[in-house]
Write a protein that holds these residues in place. Structure first.
Motif, PDB file in Angstrom:
ATOM      1  N   ASP A 282       3.863 127.439 -70.628  1.00  0.00           N
ATOM      2  CA  ASP A 282       5.248 127.220 -70.835  1.00  0.00           C
ATOM      3  C   ASP A 282       5.692 125.914 -71.291  1.00  0.00           C
ATOM      4  OD1 ASP A 282       4.776 125.810 -68.539  1.00  0.00           O
ATOM      5  OD2 ASP A 282       6.427 127.188 -67.354  1.00  0.00           O
ATOM      6  N   SER A 283       4.797 125.173 -71.771  1.00  0.00           N
ATOM      7  CA  SER A 283       5.036 123.649 -72.038  1.00  0.00           C
ATOM      8  C   SER A 283       4.460 123.164 -73.490  1.00  0.00           C
ATOM      9  CB  SER A 283       4.569 122.969 -70.866  1.00  0.00           C
ATOM     10  OG  SER A 283       5.013 123.116 -69.678  1.00  0.00           O
ATOM     11  N   THR A 284       4.904 122.380 -74.065  1.00  0.00           N
ATOM     12  CA  THR A 284       4.370 121.963 -75.510  1.00  0.00           C
ATOM     13  C   THR A 284       3.232 121.158 -75.005  1.00  0.00           C
ATOM     14  OG1 THR A 284       5.815 119.910 -75.325  1.00  0.00           O
ATOM     15  CG2 THR A 284       6.614 121.992 -76.343  1.00  0.00           C
ATOM     16  N   ASP A 285       2.285 120.871 -76.173  1.00  0.00           N
ATOM     17  CA  ASP A 285       1.138 120.047 -75.942  1.00  0.00           C
ATOM     18  C   ASP A 285       1.478 118.578 -75.588  1.00  0.00           C
ATOM     19  OD1 ASP A 285      -0.584 122.427 -76.542  1.00  0.00           O
ATOM     20  OD2 ASP A 285      -0.952 121.954 -78.416  1.00  0.00           O
ATOM     21  N   LYS A 286       2.656 118.150 -76.288  1.00  0.00           N
ATOM     22  CA  LYS A 286       3.128 116.750 -76.042  1.00  0.00           C
ATOM     23  C   LYS A 286       3.294 116.509 -74.516  1.00  0.00           C
ATOM     24  CE  LYS A 286       5.786 113.415 -78.205  1.00  0.00           C
ATOM     25  NZ  LYS A 286       6.724 113.031 -79.638  1.00  0.00           N
ATOM     26  N   SER A 287       3.934 117.580 -74.023  1.00  0.00           N
ATOM     27  CA  SER A 287       4.506 117.329 -72.640  1.00  0.00           C
ATOM     28  C   SER A 287       3.271 117.401 -71.590  1.00  0.00           C
ATOM     29  CB  SER A 287       5.638 118.596 -72.130  1.00  0.00           C
ATOM     30  OG  SER A 287       6.638 118.508 -72.836  1.00  0.00           O
TER      31      SER A 287
ATOM     32  N   ALA B 106      18.706 115.726 -85.997  1.00  0.00           N
ATOM     33  CA  ALA B 106      17.503 116.403 -85.338  1.00  0.00           C
ATOM     34  C   ALA B 106      16.407 115.457 -84.960  1.00  0.00           C
ATOM     35  CB  ALA B 106      16.877 117.205 -86.465  1.00  0.00           C
ATOM     36  N   ARG B 107      15.652 116.071 -84.153  1.00  0.00           N
ATOM     37  CA  ARG B 107      14.650 115.002 -83.420  1.00  0.00           C
ATOM     38  C   ARG B 107      13.711 114.782 -84.778  1.00  0.00           C
ATOM     39  NH1 ARG B 107      15.328 118.991 -79.625  1.00  0.00           N
ATOM     40  NH2 ARG B 107      16.250 118.196 -77.735  1.00  0.00           N
ATOM     41  N   GLN B 108      12.688 113.815 -84.333  1.00  0.00           N
ATOM     42  CA  GLN B 108      11.707 113.651 -85.424  1.00  0.00           C
ATOM     43  C   GLN B 108      10.724 114.671 -85.460  1.00  0.00           C
ATOM     44  OE1 GLN B 108       9.175 109.712 -84.837  1.00  0.00           O
ATOM     45  NE2 GLN B 108       7.439 111.162 -84.738  1.00  0.00           N
TER      46      GLN B 108
ATOM     47  N   PRO C 291       5.179 122.560 -83.627  1.00  0.00           N
ATOM     48  CA  PRO C 291       5.987 123.114 -82.516  1.00  0.00           C
ATOM     49  C   PRO C 291       7.444 122.170 -82.378  1.00  0.00           C
ATOM     50  CG  PRO C 291       4.447 121.711 -81.498  1.00  0.00           C
ATOM     51  CD  PRO C 291       4.010 121.740 -82.940  1.00  0.00           C
ATOM     52  N   LEU C 292       8.299 123.005 -82.013  1.00  0.00           N
ATOM     53  CA  LEU C 292       9.573 122.437 -81.673  1.00  0.00           C
ATOM     54  C   LEU C 292       9.562 122.251 -80.382  1.00  0.00           C
ATOM     55  CD1 LEU C 292      12.288 124.482 -83.623  1.00  0.00           C
ATOM     56  CD2 LEU C 292      11.208 122.259 -84.322  1.00  0.00           C
ATOM     57  N   LYS C 293      10.295 121.028 -79.798  1.00  0.00           N
ATOM     58  CA  LYS C 293      10.378 120.601 -78.619  1.00  0.00           C
ATOM     59  C   LYS C 293      10.859 121.629 -77.490  1.00  0.00           C
ATOM     60  CE  LYS C 293      12.485 117.401 -75.231  1.00  0.00           C
ATOM     61  NZ  LYS C 293      11.288 116.928 -74.654  1.00  0.00           N
ATOM     62  N   ASN C 294      11.822 122.411 -77.718  1.00  0.00           N
ATOM     63  CA  ASN C 294      12.303 123.598 -76.998  1.00  0.00           C
ATOM     64  C   ASN C 294      11.905 124.804 -77.407  1.00  0.00           C
ATOM     65  OD1 ASN C 294      13.863 121.650 -75.296  1.00  0.00           O
ATOM     66  ND2 ASN C 294      15.319 121.787 -76.748  1.00  0.00           N
ATOM     67  N   LYS C 295      10.809 124.610 -78.203  1.00  0.00           N
ATOM     68  CA  LYS C 295      10.006 126.213 -78.608  1.00  0.00           C
ATOM     69  C   LYS C 295      10.983 126.784 -79.524  1.00  0.00           C
ATOM     70  CE  LYS C 295       6.633 125.832 -75.046  1.00  0.00           C
ATOM     71  NZ  LYS C 295       5.575 126.523 -74.277  1.00  0.00           N
ATOM     72  N   LEU C 296      11.027 128.314 -79.308  1.00  0.00           N
ATOM     73  CA  LEU C 296      12.223 129.069 -80.060  1.00  0.00           C
ATOM     74  C   LEU C 296      13.615 128.706 -79.411  1.00  0.00           C
ATOM     75  CD1 LEU C 296      10.310 132.769 -79.097  1.00  0.00           C
ATOM     76  CD2 LEU C 296      10.229 131.074 -81.267  1.00  0.00           C
ATOM     77  N   GLY C 297      13.806 128.320 -78.336  1.00  0.00           N
ATOM     78  CA  GLY C 297      14.991 127.722 -77.805  1.00  0.00           C
ATOM     79  C   GLY C 297      15.583 126.586 -79.107  1.00  0.00           C
ATOM     80  N   GLY C 298      14.513 125.986 -79.660  1.00  0.00           N
ATOM     81  CA  GLY C 298      14.844 124.768 -80.674  1.00  0.00           C
ATOM     82  C   GLY C 298      15.128 125.549 -82.022  1.00  0.00           C
TER      83      GLY C 298
END
Length: 361
Positions: free
Chosen positions: A31-36, A162-164, A194-201
């Motif tokens: 439930d988390s991004t690779d960056k997190s 928007a985010r980078q 990927p977006l930071k907030n996944k599908l929510g982004g």
């Protein structure tokens, strides 16, 4: 009942700190991004190394005093805002260990979290609106600069907020430049963006006709006609395909240098200044990273009277996050906002406070 055979299963409290961290990160990957994950892994690696240095070989040995000792050591080495992030990560890790019965219940609550003022939690550094407008006017009015990649970058970054990662993820197919132009942010983790907030982004972000014209000129005359490693066509393309995150940051530093449109505020000449070079662009005190542009945009939108909820939806953040991390208006700007809100939204409601009005009803 058949008697179980084989080696006894390890008790959870006997897990080494390193093994416990690996188990925790495996749970979070779903439930988390690779960056997190990378950020948590780095923070907890420091905790594991400390455990090794003081002889804590099993997580079941951890006590409240150990957590306080670790806090004291880290607080002497890092900034308060960095300490806050590390301690929240440590608390989450210990909550996981409580869940699998590897440590005593309540141990996670023993992790001390520094109490920071909002000003300490985030930097006030941003691209000011006046500086952004000067840059945009320079790019729009200069024939050589119009429609170039730096121009496309600053138009997109400023007007979408928007985010980078979101800007880097845009493909040609995500840009809609006909009537009512907009760009669409899509979560595509399987192909590297990927977006930071996944599908929510995922969201569309409307752009002005002027910005759409800039993007049309960029795509037609200045964009490298390339594909990335997955066969996709990145909007903001390098000669080799989709740029990496560090490359995008350098582009941002180069695109926001004030000497593009005005005399250098640091007494240098652009023709001989080392800061204009790719490898040194981040050293210019007046250049700005993507995060600083995003912060400037959010502050500007709020100052222009946008409701916080609308700003939050546009930039894909919560109102609370915007208030804590992105709203960098000065005190007079904040007071003016409140006055404007009173006049525009609350003044009509004052009639309901009229006693005679109530009696007439």
């Amino acid at each position: 009942m058949t008697e179980r055979t084989g080696r006894r299963r390890q008790n959870p409290e006997e897990l080494t700190p390193a093994a416990a961290v690996e188990r925790y990160l495996r749970r979070r990957r779903t439930d988390s991004t690779d960056k997190s994950i990378e950020g948590w892994e780095y923070r907890l690696k420091l905790f594991v190394e400390w455990c090794d240095s003081v002889g804590i070989g099993e997580v079941g040995q951890l006590e409240g005093y150990d957590l306080d000792e670790y806090y004291e050591i880290r607080s002497a080495e890092i900034a308060p805002v960095t300490l806050e992030g590390e301690m929240w990560t440590l608390r989450s890790f210990l909550e996981f260990l409580e869940d699998v019965e590897a440590v005593d219940d309540g141990l996670a609550e023993r992790v001390r979290i520094p109490d920071l003022d909002p000003e300490d939690r985030s930097s006030n550094k941003k691209l000011d609106a006046d500086d952004a407008f000067a840059l945009i006017q320079y790019y729009r009015n200069d024939e050589q600069a119009y429609g170039t990649r730096p121009h496309a970058w600053i138009e997109l970054a400023w007007f979408t907020g928007a985010r980078q990662g979101g800007l880097r993820a845009l493909d040609l197919r995500d840009v809609h430049l006909d009537e009512d132009p907009y760009v669409e942010f899509r979560h595509r983790p399987d192909t590297g963006t990927p977006l930071k907030n996944k599908l929510g982004g995922e969201r569309p972000a409307g752009i002005t006709r002027e910005t759409a014209d800039v993007l049309e000129a960029y795509i037609e005359h200045h964009r490298y006609d390339v594909h990335d490693d997955y066969g996709r066509q990145p909007l903001l393309a390098s000669a080799k395909g989709r740029p990496g995150e560090n490359t995008v940051r350098v582009w941002s530093y180069q695109a926001t240098q004030p000497c593009l449109h005005s005399p250098c505020p640091h007494g240098k000449e652009r023709e001989t200044c080392q800061w204009t070079e790719y490898a040194h662009a981040s050293k210019c005190p007046s250049s700005r990273a993507p995060h600083h542009i995003r912060t400037g945009t959010i502050t500007w939108l709020l100052n222009e009277g946008w409701p916080p909820e609308d700003v939050a939806e546009r930039v894909n953040a919560t109102v609370k996050t915007i208030e804590q991390h992105y709203d960098k208006a000065d005190p007079e700007q904040r007071r003016q906002r409140l006055r404007d809100r009173m006049e525009n939204r609350r003044r009509p409601l004052l009639t309901n406070l009229n006693i005679d009005h109530d009696q007439d009803q």
